[in-house]
Design a protein around this motif. Structure first.
Motif, PDB file in Angstrom:
ATOM      1  N   PHE A   1     -38.735  45.303  81.735  1.00 56.84           N
ATOM      2  CA  PHE A   1     -39.831  45.102  80.788  1.00 56.84           C
ATOM      3  C   PHE A   1     -39.506  43.962  79.825  1.00 56.84           C
ATOM      4  O   PHE A   1     -38.350  43.684  79.511  1.00 56.84           O
TER       5      PHE A   1
ATOM      6  N   ALA B   1     -46.537  56.010  89.587  1.00 55.49           N
ATOM      7  CA  ALA B   1     -45.474  55.053  89.259  1.00 55.49           C
ATOM      8  C   ALA B   1     -44.111  55.484  89.793  1.00 55.49           C
ATOM      9  O   ALA B   1     -43.364  54.667  90.335  1.00 55.49           O
ATOM     10  N   HIS B   2     -43.796  56.774  89.682  1.00 49.84           N
ATOM     11  CA  HIS B   2     -42.444  57.174  90.037  1.00 49.84           C
ATOM     12  C   HIS B   2     -42.216  57.188  91.541  1.00 49.84           C
ATOM     13  O   HIS B   2     -41.095  57.352  91.996  1.00 49.84           O
TER      14      HIS B   2
ATOM     15  N   ALA C   1     -41.239  53.781  81.278  1.00 44.27           N
ATOM     16  CA  ALA C   1     -40.030  53.185  81.846  1.00 44.27           C
ATOM     17  C   ALA C   1     -39.330  54.184  82.752  1.00 44.27           C
ATOM     18  O   ALA C   1     -38.874  53.828  83.846  1.00 44.27           O
TER      19      ALA C   1
ATOM     20  N   ARG D   1     -30.240  48.468  84.631  1.00 42.32           N
ATOM     21  CA  ARG D   1     -30.871  49.758  84.882  1.00 42.32           C
ATOM     22  C   ARG D   1     -31.904  49.644  85.997  1.00 42.32           C
ATOM     23  O   ARG D   1     -31.979  50.507  86.888  1.00 42.32           O
TER      24      ARG D   1
ATOM     25  N   SER E   1     -31.679  51.382  89.979  1.00 46.43           N
ATOM     26  CA  SER E   1     -32.608  52.401  90.476  1.00 46.43           C
ATOM     27  C   SER E   1     -32.932  52.158  91.948  1.00 46.43           C
ATOM     28  O   SER E   1     -33.763  52.836  92.522  1.00 46.43           O
TER      29      SER E   1
ATOM     30  N   ALA F   1     -40.655  56.571  84.421  1.00 49.99           N
ATOM     31  CA  ALA F   1     -41.421  56.715  85.667  1.00 49.99           C
ATOM     32  C   ALA F   1     -41.102  55.576  86.628  1.00 49.99           C
ATOM     33  O   ALA F   1     -40.888  55.793  87.826  1.00 49.99           O
ATOM     34  N   THR F   2     -41.021  54.346  86.125  1.00 40.20           N
ATOM     35  CA  THR F   2     -40.720  53.234  87.035  1.00 40.20           C
ATOM     36  C   THR F   2     -39.305  53.370  87.600  1.00 40.20           C
ATOM     37  O   THR F   2     -39.004  52.787  88.626  1.00 40.20           O
ATOM     38  N   LEU F   3     -38.457  54.128  86.929  1.00 39.70           N
ATOM     39  CA  LEU F   3     -37.102  54.337  87.447  1.00 39.70           C
ATOM     40  C   LEU F   3     -37.054  55.493  88.428  1.00 39.70           C
ATOM     41  O   LEU F   3     -35.985  55.951  88.816  1.00 39.70           O
ATOM     42  N   GLY F   4     -38.235  55.994  88.812  1.00 39.01           N
ATOM     43  CA  GLY F   4     -38.286  57.013  89.860  1.00 39.01           C
ATOM     44  C   GLY F   4     -38.309  58.441  89.358  1.00 39.01           C
ATOM     45  O   GLY F   4     -38.234  59.374  90.162  1.00 39.01           O
TER      46      GLY F   4
ATOM     47  N   GLY G   1     -31.833  55.724  86.590  1.00 36.49           N
ATOM     48  CA  GLY G   1     -32.596  55.510  87.816  1.00 36.49           C
ATOM     49  C   GLY G   1     -31.789  55.824  89.059  1.00 36.49           C
ATOM     50  O   GLY G   1     -32.335  56.227  90.084  1.00 36.49           O
TER      51      GLY G   1
ATOM     52  N   ILE H   1     -40.238  50.875  92.072  1.00 41.75           N
ATOM     53  CA  ILE H   1     -40.278  49.513  91.583  1.00 41.75           C
ATOM     54  C   ILE H   1     -39.248  49.343  90.481  1.00 41.75           C
ATOM     55  O   ILE H   1     -39.138  50.184  89.588  1.00 41.75           O
TER      56      ILE H   1
END
Ligand SMILES: Nc1ncnc2c1ncn2[C@@H]1O[C@H](COP(=O)(O)OP(=O)(O)OP(=O)(O)O)[C@@H](O)[C@H]1O
Ligand SMILES: Nc1ncnc2c1ncn2[C@@H]1O[C@H](COP(=O)(O)OP(=O)(O)OP(=O)(O)O)[C@@H](O)[C@H]1O
Ligand code: MOO
Ligand SMILES: [Mg+2]
Ligand SMILES: [Mg+2]
Lengths: 240, 221, 234, 234, 221
Positions: free
Chosen positions: E96, E87-88, D130, E159, E163, D132-135, E114, E92
């Motif tokens: 979830f 991913a980072h 999670a 959240r 981001s 990682a997906t937030l940057g 984020g 995106i």
């Protein structure tokens, strides 16, 4: 016969760690000669004495130290008549084998600091371990302890001090003559005069609680000629 | 079972409690009063109204600060009479909002966990039938880690039913299921309702779902 | 002395076997206590908990000789605990291999408890709640949910205790002495060789044995953890 | 010798202060390594991992004198590593308190790594995903998510290392000897007293100091864990 | 960003991948092909069809065994061209199915996690506005442990939006919300859709919801 049985039971000797090589050899010789097997427990004299006090299954106590032998005797845990001083030892100043230092005579005021250079003087704990206590007494007698005290490195026991010198970590060390002889990587620079420290004595005594019939005999044998030869070979000075 | 049976009413719910979560100042504190003759009721309310907290209290996982909980004539909790049946003796089948499957057990062992505790008395739900109905036969040997959201929900439902409960608490049990599966399960839950005679509390946000399953709808919050 | 095997003298082989026995006994026997104390510290509050927590660290904080001396005073034939145990239960620790195992267990206990406690603290209590609603009583919850989920910590604790038992020497030699064939473990033997000038090669040889034993323990524990993990990720 | 304080001689006070310094330095300096190795063992696979895992246990498995001897061979003024360190970086371990800290750190390392590893293994990887997906790049994921979640293990590891450092004696005295004011720690002082007939009361007095110090460490760690926990359960 | 821009199409989705989870024998294996000119699409399918797996692949959390993923002209993954943006760096916003809030952070820190990474470039969503809209102002100082199901879902949504993503993936984002809240959020998501111009993939089991948000519906499985 029951006597036979007792004989095949091993004798248990609680002995100071520094006696390991010589006593192992002596025990083997004794067994060959008499058939009586001997097993030893090597540890610090302090630990052994405390264990005997707590009822350890020891038949003999072979100490590197008079204090701990006295400790047990005061508590009436030894067969007084069996107590004998078996071995003596010398106190020597050593240097690594490849050291440039030359043999010297230790006289009052002999300044060892030039030989030390930046390095440290290795010895055993001066407050508690026998070899350390003798070394400190000798250096005090020579009047050099105050100048050397800040420069000493005290090992857990005399063998730790020996190792520091053998490895060249310390340019000088004070150990027993027997240790110096056992370690080919060190050289003896001087022997401390006998009058600089109390006599170095290894006493033996039969433990009162022992029920082994062969205990006294082995204590006696340790003072005999055959044992003396073995101990002498390991650098000790058997006492008459 | 040392629960006292209240002679007055032998079906339905008589719940009158006050719940507290968190600290006194900023925490959650609310009184709930649900009294119903009906055997199957729905609880609806906004997010955060306290629906899950209510079910936790009934299941014995959250101790009310005052009040009592009587279900089908059995007193599960009564502050004044110092009755507080421990959770494992309430024999409640609780389908949690977050499935809470056991990660160290495979799906089959998850399903059987409650069955072992239940013993052979009054076995109403059988493994084969439940597995068939929920469509989870192909998952039996799997661990729980890779299960999809809907798969987890179905396993959780099966596990609760197989523990042979005397009361069913369902916290949004179908929220992650697709319409087809939902249309299949609702009639089954209706049948469970009819045939088992179990008291049920059903929490859902979907009015249509609620109407199909419950005899009585309580709004809280 | 008899013949040895693979370059080890009979006395050395005896010491190796003894070390294994001592380490295994120390680990196995302390595990139930480690689990109990770990659970207590992880999941309960009681007055004096902080004190218990601190006392548990004692064997780590004090030089081993002190721990050994305390054991000697308590568990020798004359000691208050030792006397009761031997008179009423026939259990004797003094100068026996059992004493070496006791000393090792005590020395390894803080390590074991810490690992177990950490793992129990990490177990999600919501799963324990779920088990309770499924009719599991607290015992079944503990043995069926909590303990299996704390499995990695249990194994880690066991390995730490086993390894510590292999290396433990100070407390053991102070408590039960260093009697060949009875209480002389691998570590005592290595220590003995360290006291002997020129015996470095002997030290190395025996040290390698210790390493091999601990390798086996680490390997077994990793395998057991992997196996459980694999089972849950199918 | 100067005057002491509160019944302790000046030499004893020096030893106590030194022990604190050594234990603190050992703990603080080994923590980054402990975290790194704990993470490697918890989260990566590499050839020889099992070997690294086993070697880490070495200081536990071998008698402390052997570890001390190995340190002496490597890090003394003559040792290959010691020579490089002192020539190029001016870092000297031999006969210095820094050497005592090094010995303590090495002895405590297996305990520290085990605790940290256990906690990192228990961190839910889905939360890292999670992040990682937030940057968050891997570093931010590690320091922002993994490490804070492994906090209890970090503290447990630190306390274990600190406690071990207080009690460590065998490796220390073998490596850096016992030099008053420089390498004579509380443990060496206690050990020395143990060798003297009738000094038991002195042993007890100093042992109580060690207990008090470890109590402070345990207390601090429990407090830090509670504080984090309270923060997340508001 | 080292992603190659495919000149051909600058909006919409061009996804053609094969996914595998678990082992080869008993695991999950499925090919997905989604090609759409539309900016906002819905993915529907039965429980276990692979919807979550698909979103994971797009987010860079599950590596396809073959194929490519192009969204709005940017190639996120291309097996053959050896492109696999971590991913980072995909920026995106992924809500979830299981909220995945950070348990060591309070709600505010979760929301801001984020934001910090995003920097000041193209700030489209602001904390105050999001908090207001989702009705989570009273939760900001709270930890995540006591949040209700719906509260968690709202925080997770906030959240993800904060981001400042360039693509939005929503996996049943409203499943635990009551009708009122849902009716409030759907128009907002519609507004996000219109005003942000972000590509969005919306997974839901509710046909009505899907119809209100997506321009194009893809059924998988
Ligand atoms: N420790 C706590 N401190 C403060 N508030 C808490 C705490 N634990 C729970 N709450 C609050 O209690 C309220 C009720 O929670 P509950 O889970 O019962 O709601 P719910 O009705 O099930 O909601 P949903 O439909 O979203 O699942 C929530 O607003 C929640 O934030
Ligand atoms: N490790 C695995 N081994 C075998 N199957 C797996 C594994 N991981 C996931 N699966 C399966 O992959 C399928 C797709 O899962 P996914 O979570 O993508 O479904 P979904 O479409 O999101 O379902 P839902 O609507 O229920 O959330 C599921 O059937 C799941 O059980
Ligand atoms: O043999 Mo000793 O006890 O080191 O002087
Ligand atoms: Mg809820
Ligand atoms: Mg899904």
């Amino acid at each position: 016969a029951p006597a036979q049985d007792k004989n095949t039971q091993p004798l248990t000797v609680f002995a100071a760690a520094s006696l390991k090589e010589s006593l192992d050899e002596a025990a083997a010789a004794y067994q060959q000669q008499t058939g009586q097997s001997v097993r030893a427990s090597y540890a610090a004299s302090s630990a052994l004495a405390r264990q005997i006090e707590q009822g350890a299954p020891a038949d003999l106590f072979f100490s590197a130290d008079l204090d701990w032998m006295d400790y047990l005797q005061q508590r009436r845990l030894l067969v007084d008549a069996s107590r004998r001083n078996v071995l003596g030892n010398t106190l020597v100043l050593i240097a690594p084998k490849d050291s440039q230092a030359k043999p010297l005579a230790l006289k009052p005021g002999t300044d060892l600091r030039p030989l030390l250079g930046e390095g440290r003087l290795a010895l055993a704990l001066t407050a508690s371990v026998p070899a350390g206590k003798y070394a400190r007494a000798a250096l005090e007698k020579l009047g050099v302890w105050p100048q050397l005290q800040p420069r000493v490195a005290e090992g857990e026991n005399v063998r730790a001090a020996l190792m520091l010198v053998a490895r060249g970590e310390a340019p000088l060390g004070v150990v027993y003559g027997s240790d110096a002889q056992a370690e080919p990587k060190v050289r003896v620079l001087a022997t401390f005069p006998a009058d600089t420290h109390a006599p170095i004595v290894y006493p033996v005594a039969v433990v009162k609680a022992s029920r082994h019939p062969g205990a006294a005999a082995f204590a006696q044998w340790l003072r005999g000629k055959q044992a003396a030869a073995i101990f002498r070979r390991h650098g000790f000075a058997p006492l008459p | 079972m040392n629960a006292a049976v209240s002679a007055a009413e032998n079906t339905g719910f008589d719940i009158d409690i006050e719940l507290r979560r968190g600290d006194a100042r900023s925490g959650f504190r609310r009184a709930f009063a649900i009294r119903s003759e009906h055997r199957v009721i729905a609880v609806v309310g906004d997010s955060g109204a306290g629906k899950t907290s209510l079910l936790h209290a009934i299941a014995g996982l959250l101790r009310p600060v005052r009040g009592r909980i009587v279900v089908a004539g059995e007193t599960l909790f009564d502050r004044e009479r110092r009755i507080d049946l421990p959770a494992h003796r309430r024999r409640i089948g609780y389908v949690f909002q977050d499935a809470r499957l056991f990660p160290h057990l495979d799906v089959r062992a998850n399903l059987l966990y409650g069955l072992r505790g239940a013993g052979a008395r009054e076995r109403r739900f059988e493994l084969d039938a439940i597995v068939e109905l929920l469509g989870i036969g192909h998952l039996l040997a799997r661990g729980t880690a890779g299960l999809s959201g809907g798969e987890m929900q179905r396993v959780a439902l099966g596990r609760a039913l197989l523990s042979q409960p005397r009361i069913l608490l369902l916290d949004e049990p179908l929220s992650m299921l697709d319409m087809n599966r939902r249309d299949e399960l609702l009639p089954y839950l209706q049948r469970v309702r009819e045939e088992s005679g179990l008291p049920m509390i059903y929490v859902s946000h979907y009015p249509e779902e609620v109407r199909r399953i419950a005899e009585d709808v309580h709004r809280i919050g | 002395m008899n013949e040895g095997f693979a370059g080890f003298s009979a006395a050395e082989l005896t010491a190796i076997a003894l070390s294994l026995k001592v380490a295994a006994a120390a680990t196995v026997c302390s595990l139930p206590f480690g689990v109990a104390v770990g659970w207590l510290l992880a999941r309960t509050r009681f007055p004096g908990k902080l004190l218990v927590d601190t006392l548990m660290y004692l064997p780590l904080v004090l030089p081993p000789v002190v721990t050994g001396y305390a054991l000697l005073l308590g568990f020798s034939a004359q000691g208050p605990i030792g006397r009761v145990l031997s008179e009423h239960f026939g259990i004797v620790f003094a100068f026996r291999w059992t004493g070496a195992a006791l000393a090792s267990a005590i020395m390894g206990f803080p390590l074991m408890v810490r690992a177990i406690r950490l793992s129990i603290e990490a177990v999600d209590r919501r799963l324990e709640q779920a088990a309770a609603t499924l009719g599991a009583n607290p015992w079944r919850v503990f043995f069926g949910v909590t303990l299996p989920l704390a499995w990695p910590g249990l194994l880690a604790g066991a390995v730490l205790c086993f390894a510590k038992a292999l290396g433990e020497f100070g407390a053991t030699i102070t408590f039960v002495s260093n009697i060949a064939g009875e209480t002389q473990t691998l570590s005592s033997a290595i220590w003995g060789l360290m006291q002997t000038p020129g015996a470095e090669s002997g030290v190395l040889r025996l040290a390698l044995v210790a390493v091999a034993l601990s390798f086996a323990a680490v390997f077994a524990s990793e395998w057991l953890v992997q196996r459980q993990r694999a089972g849950t990720q199918r």
